[in-house]
Design a protein around this motif. Structure first.
Motif, PDB file in Angstrom:
ATOM      1  N   SER A   1      -3.072   1.732  -7.968  1.00 15.46           N
ATOM      2  CA  SER A   1      -4.435   1.522  -8.471  1.00 15.46           C
ATOM      3  C   SER A   1      -5.083   0.237  -7.958  1.00 15.46           C
ATOM      4  O   SER A   1      -6.300   0.116  -7.953  1.00 15.46           O
ATOM      5  CB  SER A   1      -4.475   1.560 -10.006  1.00 15.46           C
ATOM      6  OG  SER A   1      -3.806   0.445 -10.550  1.00 15.46           O
ATOM      7  N   GLY A   2      -4.292  -0.717  -7.499  1.00 14.17           N
ATOM      8  CA  GLY A   2      -4.866  -1.951  -6.961  1.00 14.17           C
ATOM      9  C   GLY A   2      -5.318  -1.841  -5.522  1.00 14.17           C
ATOM     10  O   GLY A   2      -6.046  -2.699  -5.026  1.00 14.17           O
ATOM     11  N   VAL A   3      -4.898  -0.785  -4.836  1.00  9.94           N
ATOM     12  CA  VAL A   3      -5.224  -0.648  -3.414  1.00  9.94           C
ATOM     13  C   VAL A   3      -6.689  -0.272  -3.259  1.00  9.94           C
ATOM     14  O   VAL A   3      -7.155   0.709  -3.834  1.00  9.94           O
ATOM     15  CB  VAL A   3      -4.301   0.387  -2.727  1.00  9.94           C
ATOM     16  CG1 VAL A   3      -4.680   0.548  -1.271  1.00  9.94           C
ATOM     17  CG2 VAL A   3      -2.852  -0.042  -2.863  1.00  9.94           C
ATOM     18  N   ARG A   4      -7.383  -1.074  -2.479  1.00  9.33           N
ATOM     19  CA  ARG A   4      -8.812  -0.852  -2.232  1.00  9.33           C
ATOM     20  C   ARG A   4      -8.994  -0.031  -0.970  1.00  9.33           C
ATOM     21  O   ARG A   4      -8.041   0.261  -0.254  1.00  9.33           O
ATOM     22  CB  ARG A   4      -9.499  -2.212  -2.088  1.00  9.33           C
ATOM     23  CG  ARG A   4      -9.378  -3.052  -3.338  1.00  9.33           C
ATOM     24  CD  ARG A   4      -9.982  -4.442  -3.132  1.00  9.33           C
ATOM     25  NE  ARG A   4      -9.764  -5.251  -4.300  1.00  9.33           N
ATOM     26  CZ  ARG A   4      -8.880  -6.234  -4.372  1.00  9.33           C
ATOM     27  NH1 ARG A   4      -8.121  -6.517  -3.338  1.00  9.33           N
ATOM     28  NH2 ARG A   4      -8.736  -6.931  -5.478  1.00  9.33           N
ATOM     29  N   SER A   5     -10.238   0.291  -0.657  1.00  4.78           N
ATOM     30  CA  SER A   5     -10.515   1.033   0.576  1.00  4.78           C
ATOM     31  C   SER A   5     -10.122   0.163   1.773  1.00  4.78           C
ATOM     32  O   SER A   5     -10.069  -1.073   1.680  1.00  4.78           O
ATOM     33  CB  SER A   5     -11.999   1.394   0.664  1.00  4.78           C
ATOM     34  OG  SER A   5     -12.766   0.217   0.929  1.00  4.78           O
ATOM     35  N   TRP A   6      -9.845   0.786   2.885  1.00  6.79           N
ATOM     36  CA  TRP A   6      -9.453   0.064   4.097  1.00  6.79           C
ATOM     37  C   TRP A   6     -10.540  -0.938   4.489  1.00  6.79           C
ATOM     38  O   TRP A   6     -10.251  -2.072   4.863  1.00  6.79           O
ATOM     39  CB  TRP A   6      -9.157   1.049   5.213  1.00  6.79           C
ATOM     40  CG  TRP A   6      -8.667   0.404   6.476  1.00  6.79           C
ATOM     41  CD1 TRP A   6      -9.310   0.369   7.672  1.00  6.79           C
ATOM     42  CD2 TRP A   6      -7.435  -0.307   6.670  1.00  6.79           C
ATOM     43  NE1 TRP A   6      -8.562  -0.314   8.588  1.00  6.79           N
ATOM     44  CE2 TRP A   6      -7.404  -0.740   7.993  1.00  6.79           C
ATOM     45  CE3 TRP A   6      -6.363  -0.625   5.825  1.00  6.79           C
ATOM     46  CZ2 TRP A   6      -6.336  -1.461   8.525  1.00  6.79           C
ATOM     47  CZ3 TRP A   6      -5.311  -1.358   6.360  1.00  6.79           C
ATOM     48  CH2 TRP A   6      -5.296  -1.766   7.689  1.00  6.79           C
TER      49      TRP A   6
END
Length: 76
Positions: free
Chosen positions: A67-72
């Protein structure tokens, strides 16, 4: 020229990003995923490594695996 031409005979040290770590579940997997995205997008080795470490840093800001991963785009 190949996208890996600038990868030959190189050794890189990539800084870690300072974040508030909440959990480490999936941090390694997310870092490798960031690395693979950099390779697929034919980035330089420097930008590939920074992107990989950035994805890993985003991951540890949350307790779960993704859930912490943002868009590239946001990671870069």
């Amino acid at each position: 020229p190949s996208c890996t031409d600038n990868w030959m005979n190189r050794e890189l040290l990539v800084p870690c990003f300072q974040v508030e770590a909440v959990g480490t579940t999936g941090a390694g997997d997310c870092t490798i995923a960031g690395f693979l995205v950099g390779v697929m997008n034919r980035l330089t080795i420097e930008n590939t490594m920074l992107g990989a470490v950035g994805v890993g840093a985003c991951n540890v800001e949350r307790a779960d695996a993704v859930s912490g991963v943002r868009s590239w785009k946001d990671v870069l």
